[in-house]
Each structure stands twice: as C-alpha cells, then as structure tokens.
Write a protein that holds these residues in place. Structure first.
Motif, PDB file in Angstrom:
ATOM      1  N   ALA A   1       0.855  -1.191   0.000  1.00 38.92           N
ATOM      2  CA  ALA A   1       0.000   0.000   0.000  1.00 38.92           C
ATOM      3  C   ALA A   1       0.892   1.243   0.000  1.00 38.92           C
ATOM      4  O   ALA A   1       1.601   1.485   0.975  1.00 38.92           O
ATOM      5  CB  ALA A   1      -0.909   0.003   1.228  1.00 38.92           C
ATOM      6  N   PRO A   2       0.881   2.040  -1.070  1.00 38.23           N
ATOM      7  CA  PRO A   2       1.815   3.175  -1.198  1.00 38.23           C
ATOM      8  C   PRO A   2       1.392   4.378  -0.349  1.00 38.23           C
ATOM      9  O   PRO A   2       1.102   5.455  -0.863  1.00 38.23           O
ATOM     10  CB  PRO A   2       1.760   3.478  -2.693  1.00 38.23           C
ATOM     11  N   LEU A   3       1.380   4.195   0.974  1.00 34.47           N
ATOM     12  CA  LEU A   3       0.889   5.224   1.881  1.00 34.47           C
ATOM     13  C   LEU A   3       1.935   5.630   2.921  1.00 34.47           C
ATOM     14  O   LEU A   3       1.594   6.127   3.992  1.00 34.47           O
ATOM     15  CB  LEU A   3      -0.378   4.723   2.593  1.00 34.47           C
ATOM     16  N   GLY A   4       3.207   5.434   2.598  1.00 33.95           N
ATOM     17  CA  GLY A   4       4.248   5.737   3.568  1.00 33.95           C
ATOM     18  C   GLY A   4       4.228   7.175   4.046  1.00 33.95           C
ATOM     19  O   GLY A   4       4.290   7.446   5.249  1.00 33.95           O
TER      20      GLY A   4
ATOM     21  N   ASP B   1      10.045   8.045   9.279  1.00 37.27           N
ATOM     22  CA  ASP B   1      10.677   8.454   8.024  1.00 37.27           C
ATOM     23  C   ASP B   1      10.108   7.671   6.855  1.00 37.27           C
ATOM     24  O   ASP B   1       9.695   6.509   6.997  1.00 37.27           O
ATOM     25  CB  ASP B   1      12.188   8.240   8.078  1.00 37.27           C
ATOM     26  N   VAL B   2      10.103   8.294   5.682  1.00 35.50           N
ATOM     27  CA  VAL B   2       9.744   7.602   4.452  1.00 35.50           C
ATOM     28  C   VAL B   2      10.966   6.886   3.899  1.00 35.50           C
ATOM     29  O   VAL B   2      12.100   7.134   4.312  1.00 35.50           O
ATOM     30  CB  VAL B   2       9.190   8.584   3.393  1.00 35.50           C
ATOM     31  N   GLU B   3      10.732   5.991   2.950  1.00 32.80           N
ATOM     32  CA  GLU B   3      11.793   5.248   2.295  1.00 32.80           C
ATOM     33  C   GLU B   3      11.634   5.390   0.788  1.00 32.80           C
ATOM     34  O   GLU B   3      10.701   6.030   0.297  1.00 32.80           O
ATOM     35  CB  GLU B   3      11.747   3.776   2.706  1.00 32.80           C
ATOM     36  N   LEU B   4      12.554   4.771   0.037  1.00 35.74           N
ATOM     37  CA  LEU B   4      12.481   4.821  -1.425  1.00 35.74           C
ATOM     38  C   LEU B   4      11.153   4.255  -1.921  1.00 35.74           C
ATOM     39  O   LEU B   4      10.504   4.841  -2.783  1.00 35.74           O
ATOM     40  CB  LEU B   4      13.648   4.046  -2.037  1.00 35.74           C
ATOM     41  N   ALA B   5      10.753   3.102  -1.383  1.00 36.29           N
ATOM     42  CA  ALA B   5       9.458   2.532  -1.740  1.00 36.29           C
ATOM     43  C   ALA B   5       8.360   3.247  -0.968  1.00 36.29           C
ATOM     44  O   ALA B   5       8.449   3.415   0.249  1.00 36.29           O
ATOM     45  CB  ALA B   5       9.441   1.039  -1.437  1.00 36.29           C
ATOM     46  N   ARG B   6       7.318   3.655  -1.656  1.00 31.60           N
ATOM     47  CA  ARG B   6       6.233   4.400  -1.011  1.00 31.60           C
ATOM     48  C   ARG B   6       5.432   3.546  -0.047  1.00 31.60           C
ATOM     49  O   ARG B   6       4.700   4.076   0.793  1.00 31.60           O
ATOM     50  CB  ARG B   6       5.310   4.992  -2.074  1.00 31.60           C
ATOM     51  N   ALA B   7       5.565   2.230  -0.129  1.00 30.05           N
ATOM     52  CA  ALA B   7       4.839   1.329   0.766  1.00 30.05           C
ATOM     53  C   ALA B   7       5.673   0.959   1.989  1.00 30.05           C
ATOM     54  O   ALA B   7       5.496  -0.118   2.564  1.00 30.05           O
ATOM     55  CB  ALA B   7       4.418   0.071   0.024  1.00 30.05           C
ATOM     56  N   GLN B   8       6.567   1.838   2.396  1.00 31.08           N
ATOM     57  CA  GLN B   8       7.422   1.567   3.545  1.00 31.08           C
ATOM     58  C   GLN B   8       7.477   2.775   4.470  1.00 31.08           C
ATOM     59  O   GLN B   8       7.299   3.926   4.040  1.00 31.08           O
ATOM     60  CB  GLN B   8       8.847   1.232   3.106  1.00 31.08           C
TER      61      GLN B   8
ATOM     62  N   VAL C   1       7.511  -1.643  -7.390  1.00 29.47           N
ATOM     63  CA  VAL C   1       6.695  -0.895  -6.446  1.00 29.47           C
ATOM     64  C   VAL C   1       6.782   0.588  -6.783  1.00 29.47           C
ATOM     65  O   VAL C   1       7.712   1.038  -7.462  1.00 29.47           O
ATOM     66  CB  VAL C   1       7.176  -1.110  -4.993  1.00 29.47           C
ATOM     67  N   ALA C   2       5.801   1.349  -6.298  1.00 29.99           N
ATOM     68  CA  ALA C   2       5.842   2.798  -6.486  1.00 29.99           C
ATOM     69  C   ALA C   2       6.950   3.388  -5.636  1.00 29.99           C
ATOM     70  O   ALA C   2       7.136   3.011  -4.479  1.00 29.99           O
ATOM     71  CB  ALA C   2       4.489   3.397  -6.085  1.00 29.99           C
ATOM     72  N   THR C   3       7.717   4.317  -6.204  1.00 32.75           N
ATOM     73  CA  THR C   3       8.812   4.949  -5.477  1.00 32.75           C
ATOM     74  C   THR C   3       8.406   6.335  -4.990  1.00 32.75           C
ATOM     75  O   THR C   3       7.539   6.986  -5.572  1.00 32.75           O
ATOM     76  CB  THR C   3      10.074   5.052  -6.341  1.00 32.75           C
ATOM     77  N   ALA C   4       9.052   6.770  -3.921  1.00 31.18           N
ATOM     78  CA  ALA C   4       8.708   8.035  -3.285  1.00 31.18           C
ATOM     79  C   ALA C   4       9.165   9.213  -4.133  1.00 31.18           C
ATOM     80  O   ALA C   4      10.029   9.089  -5.015  1.00 31.18           O
ATOM     81  CB  ALA C   4       9.340   8.109  -1.898  1.00 31.18           C
ATOM     82  N   GLY C   5       8.573  10.371  -3.849  1.00 31.92           N
ATOM     83  CA  GLY C   5       8.965  11.592  -4.544  1.00 31.92           C
ATOM     84  C   GLY C   5      10.191  12.233  -3.905  1.00 31.92           C
ATOM     85  O   GLY C   5      10.867  11.640  -3.067  1.00 31.92           O
ATOM     86  N   GLY C   6      10.490  13.457  -4.291  1.00 37.90           N
ATOM     87  CA  GLY C   6      11.679  14.146  -3.806  1.00 37.90           C
ATOM     88  C   GLY C   6      12.843  13.944  -4.741  1.00 37.90           C
ATOM     89  O   GLY C   6      12.939  12.927  -5.449  1.00 37.90           O
ATOM     90  N   ASP C   7      13.748  14.923  -4.749  1.00 36.20           N
ATOM     91  CA  ASP C   7      14.860  14.883  -5.698  1.00 36.20           C
ATOM     92  C   ASP C   7      15.735  13.653  -5.519  1.00 36.20           C
ATOM     93  O   ASP C   7      16.137  13.019  -6.505  1.00 36.20           O
ATOM     94  CB  ASP C   7      15.701  16.152  -5.551  1.00 36.20           C
ATOM     95  N   ARG C   8      16.068  13.318  -4.274  1.00 42.57           N
ATOM     96  CA  ARG C   8      16.985  12.197  -4.052  1.00 42.57           C
ATOM     97  C   ARG C   8      16.404  10.903  -4.611  1.00 42.57           C
ATOM     98  O   ARG C   8      17.076  10.179  -5.359  1.00 42.57           O
ATOM     99  CB  ARG C   8      17.282  12.038  -2.555  1.00 42.57           C
TER     100      ARG C   8
ATOM    101  N   ALA D   1      16.040   0.053  -8.721  1.00 40.52           N
ATOM    102  CA  ALA D   1      15.393   0.921  -7.738  1.00 40.52           C
ATOM    103  C   ALA D   1      13.896   0.648  -7.665  1.00 40.52           C
ATOM    104  O   ALA D   1      13.303   0.669  -6.580  1.00 40.52           O
ATOM    105  CB  ALA D   1      15.647   2.386  -8.079  1.00 40.52           C
ATOM    106  N   ARG D   2      13.284   0.370  -8.800  1.00 39.40           N
ATOM    107  CA  ARG D   2      11.834   0.160  -8.814  1.00 39.40           C
ATOM    108  C   ARG D   2      11.426  -1.152  -8.159  1.00 39.40           C
ATOM    109  O   ARG D   2      10.273  -1.337  -7.804  1.00 39.40           O
ATOM    110  CB  ARG D   2      11.297   0.231 -10.247  1.00 39.40           C
ATOM    111  N   GLU D   3      12.389  -2.064  -8.015  1.00 35.42           N
ATOM    112  CA  GLU D   3      12.107  -3.319  -7.325  1.00 35.42           C
ATOM    113  C   GLU D   3      12.620  -3.313  -5.885  1.00 35.42           C
ATOM    114  O   GLU D   3      12.706  -4.349  -5.242  1.00 35.42           O
ATOM    115  CB  GLU D   3      12.736  -4.491  -8.088  1.00 35.42           C
ATOM    116  N   GLN D   4      12.914  -2.133  -5.378  1.00 32.51           N
ATOM    117  CA  GLN D   4      13.501  -2.012  -4.044  1.00 32.51           C
ATOM    118  C   GLN D   4      12.406  -1.840  -2.992  1.00 32.51           C
ATOM    119  O   GLN D   4      11.995  -0.735  -2.674  1.00 32.51           O
ATOM    120  CB  GLN D   4      14.463  -0.807  -4.010  1.00 32.51           C
ATOM    121  N   SER D   5      11.946  -2.939  -2.443  1.00 29.95           N
ATOM    122  CA  SER D   5      10.929  -2.862  -1.398  1.00 29.95           C
ATOM    123  C   SER D   5      11.286  -3.766  -0.234  1.00 29.95           C
ATOM    124  O   SER D   5      10.435  -4.406   0.361  1.00 29.95           O
ATOM    125  CB  SER D   5       9.556  -3.254  -1.959  1.00 29.95           C
ATOM    126  N   ILE D   6      12.574  -3.844   0.079  1.00 30.12           N
ATOM    127  CA  ILE D   6      13.031  -4.707   1.164  1.00 30.12           C
ATOM    128  C   ILE D   6      13.075  -3.927   2.473  1.00 30.12           C
ATOM    129  O   ILE D   6      13.226  -2.702   2.488  1.00 30.12           O
ATOM    130  CB  ILE D   6      14.414  -5.307   0.856  1.00 30.12           C
TER     131      ILE D   6
END
Length: 383
Positions: free
Chosen positions: A27-30, A46-53, A102-109, A121-126
C-alpha cells in the motif's frame, strides 16, 4: 542498572512494509502514515524509497531494556497510524504478496535514484534492521568493521524473516539478502587497512556512479555516513521487537569485544570477501536451523553452532542483565523459530497467504501491550 563506562551506546533503525489488509498488496501510503504518526502521536517516522514503507529510529540507548521499550513504542505508533489509514504494518524482509516493482517516493533524491538505478530501484521494497553502536573515531570504526566481518552471516541468520515473495516460497530464509546483494555497494565489505583506505574506496564508488553518496555505501557493516557509529545492516527487519533486541544485544557485544581488541592492537582476521559472500548466501538460504559456512575452517557446520561460538566470543562483554536477556530471547527463538520459520508454518497449515499476513501482523506488534498501557494507547492487533 549501572552501565559500565566501556559499554558503548547504541540505536536501532527498523523498516516496515505497509499492505492492503484485504489483498496483501503493498500500500503506497508511507508519507501519509508518517504524517499521521506525527499529527496523532507526535512521533517522527521516516519515508523510504518505496512508497509502501516507513522507517522508525530509536534515540540513543544505553541498555537493552531501553531499546526494547523504544522499539515496542515505535512499532505500536506506526501500526496504529497505518490502521487509521486502512492499511496494515508488517515486519517482514520482503513483500510476501505483490511486486516486484513498487511505487517509489517523490523528492529529488529518490527521483535521481530511480533514474540512475532504473529497474533495480523500482524493485527495491526490502525491509531491514540497522544497529548503530558508538565508536570514538573513524579509524577505530574501520578496524571494528574488520573484526565484525566474519560474524555477519550468522547475524543475518538470527533474524531471517523473508521466506515468501510474490505469493510463493522462495526456498530461502532471507530472500531480502538475495535481492539486496544486487546493488553494487551491498553485501559483505572488503577488508580495509585504514580509514584512508576506506575513504578512497568510497570515493571510487561515488565517482563511478555505483553510489550517489556515502549514504549509498550499503555494505553489511560500515562506519556510518552521518553518525559516530559502526552500523550493522545485514539483518532482515526482525519479526518481533524482542528479536530486534536480541540482534542489538549481539551486535553491541561484538562491537565492544572488537573495541577491546583494537585497543590491544589486534587486527581483524583477513577473511576474503568472496568467502564472506558465499557464507552470507548459505546463511540466507538455510537460516538459523540449517548449515552455514564456518568462516575460520571454511567448512559447512550447523548455523546454531556458529551462533554458540559468537555467544562465547561476546559473553564477557555483556553485563549480567544483558547476558540473561540475550540468553532468554535466544531460547525463545530456539523454541518458536525465526520469523522465516513462523511464516512457513503459517503457510503450511492451509496454504493460505492470508494466514501468513495475519501471523506477520501479529508478530509485528507482539509485546506492545505493556507499553500501550503505560502510554494510554490501545495495542494494535491483526483482525
């Protein structure tokens, strides 16, 4: 309890997955959970690269009891904030259902990470658990990391907690370890002669694009990029707060033992990195109840035997209370199994992934009842 002056402080970071309770899909609600935790409880997640984390961080801790209190409180707050938004917090190394993209978070980084590392990166949900232990200076940090390298595989086995991915059994106790190893600066680190040697390798990684910055030097143990600590990053997020406390106790004791050796001028063993990679792979596959590669002998032995050797190594660096707690927590793991074993048992009962999700959700907030009562909150439980 009086803490010996030689006992360093520590902190723990945990990453958690958010899922839809009906489907088990990430669930992309981080960002929303982070905002809700701050608004409702005044707790900073804190948020992470994956929006579901989401990620939690303890403050500086001096005792394992303090680590346990903070971890339980942070898990309860994150789980309640998630439930308020219609999703469930799970402590598991990879999503049991859904993915791999997975959906990735926003922000420049995070946008730059997605652009440069692409599908990786798009498969990074660990989800992992990182234990920080204070050290006096960068040179000492590098030498302590050298001492910790041989123990990394068994530390990963203690909290192995990611056997299922994409709805099926991977055959590994820690599938997260396999996924994580694809990054160019992940896995067991090299042996470093000095802090200068470490810095030169980090510069090469950044200059080559293998890492954007020092924060992306993802080795299983490293001098922290932003804190005066050694950071052990080898473990899956622990299934329960108690198992995270066990990991923190073992890691701090190993660092304390290493600090004593560094003070005496003893170097860490020069174990080849390729040997550590093999040992880490085997530990990730078999977990705590299987076989792993014993680094000194280069032979396969029961992983539990290597863990006993680790306990022998650190027992003089655990005070009486911490030693008793570590032994008690390890006895519980021996009795009930690691998170990976419990996920497999839940799946074996009826072959339903929903049973696995229920097991993981219950483990995630196990032991929070006492903390909840003290804080005037209601403990989250799986429906």
């Amino acid at each position: 309890m009086d803490v010996p002056q030689s006992t360093p402080s520590m902190g723990v970071e945990e990453e958690f997955l958010l899922v839809d309770p009906r489907t088990g899909q990430p669930a992309p609600l981080g960002a929303e959970v982070v905002a809700a935790a701050g608004r409702r409880f005044g707790v900073e997640l804190d948020v992470e690269l994956a929006r579901a984390q989401v990620e939690t961080k303890t403050s500086i801790c001096h005792t394992l009891a303090d680590v346990g209190r903070q971890l339980r409180g942070m898990r309860l707050v994150a789980a309640d904030a998630a439930r308020g938004l219609g999703c469930t917090l799970l402590a598991t190394g990879v999503p049991p259902v859904g993915g791999p993209e997975v959906a990735t978070a926003g922000g420049d980084r995070y946008r730059h990470l997605a652009e440069d590392y692409r599908l990786l990166a798009r498969e990074q949900s660990i989800c992992g658990c990182h234990v920080h232990v204070a050290v006096p200076d960068p040179e000492t940090a590098v030498q302590v990391c050298n001492h910790l390298r041989p123990w990394l595989p068994v530390l990963g086995a203690v909290t192995a907690n990611s056997p299922l991915a994409r709805g099926r059994d991977t055959g590994y106790a820690s599938w997260r370890t396999v996924v994580w190893s694809r990054w160019p600066a992940a896995g067991p680190p090299p042996y470093f002669e000095s802090a200068e040697h470490y810095e030169s390798v980090c510069e090469l990684l950044v200059d080559s694009g293998a890492a954007h910055d020092r924060g992306m030097v993802y080795w299983d143990v490293r001098p922290s990029s932003h804190l005066p600590t050694v950071e052990v990053r080898v473990a899956d997020v622990a299934a329960t707060a108690d198992e995270a406390v066990l990991l923190a106790g073992l890691v701090r004791a190993l660092v304390t033992a290493a600090l004593a050796d560094v003070h005496r001028g003893l170097p860490g063993p020069r174990v080849p990195t390729e040997l550590l990679r093999v040992a880490s792979w085997r530990a990730a596959r078999d977990g705590l109840t299987g076989l792993c590669l014993d680094v000194p002998s280069e032979r396969l032995v029961p992983t539990r035997l290597v863990l006993d050797r680790l306990l022998h190594r650190v027992r003089d660096h655990l005070d009486g209370d911490d030693l008793a707690l570590v032994r008690d927590l390890l006895a519980r793991v021996d009795l009930h199994g690691t998170g990976a074993a419990r996920q497999r048992r839940a799946h074996a009962r009826a072959g339903r992934l929903s049973d696995v999700l229920d097991q993981v959700a219950a483990d995630t907030v196990a032991g929070t009842e006492t903390w909840a009562g003290q804080a005037g909150l209601s403990s989250t439980r799986a429906e």
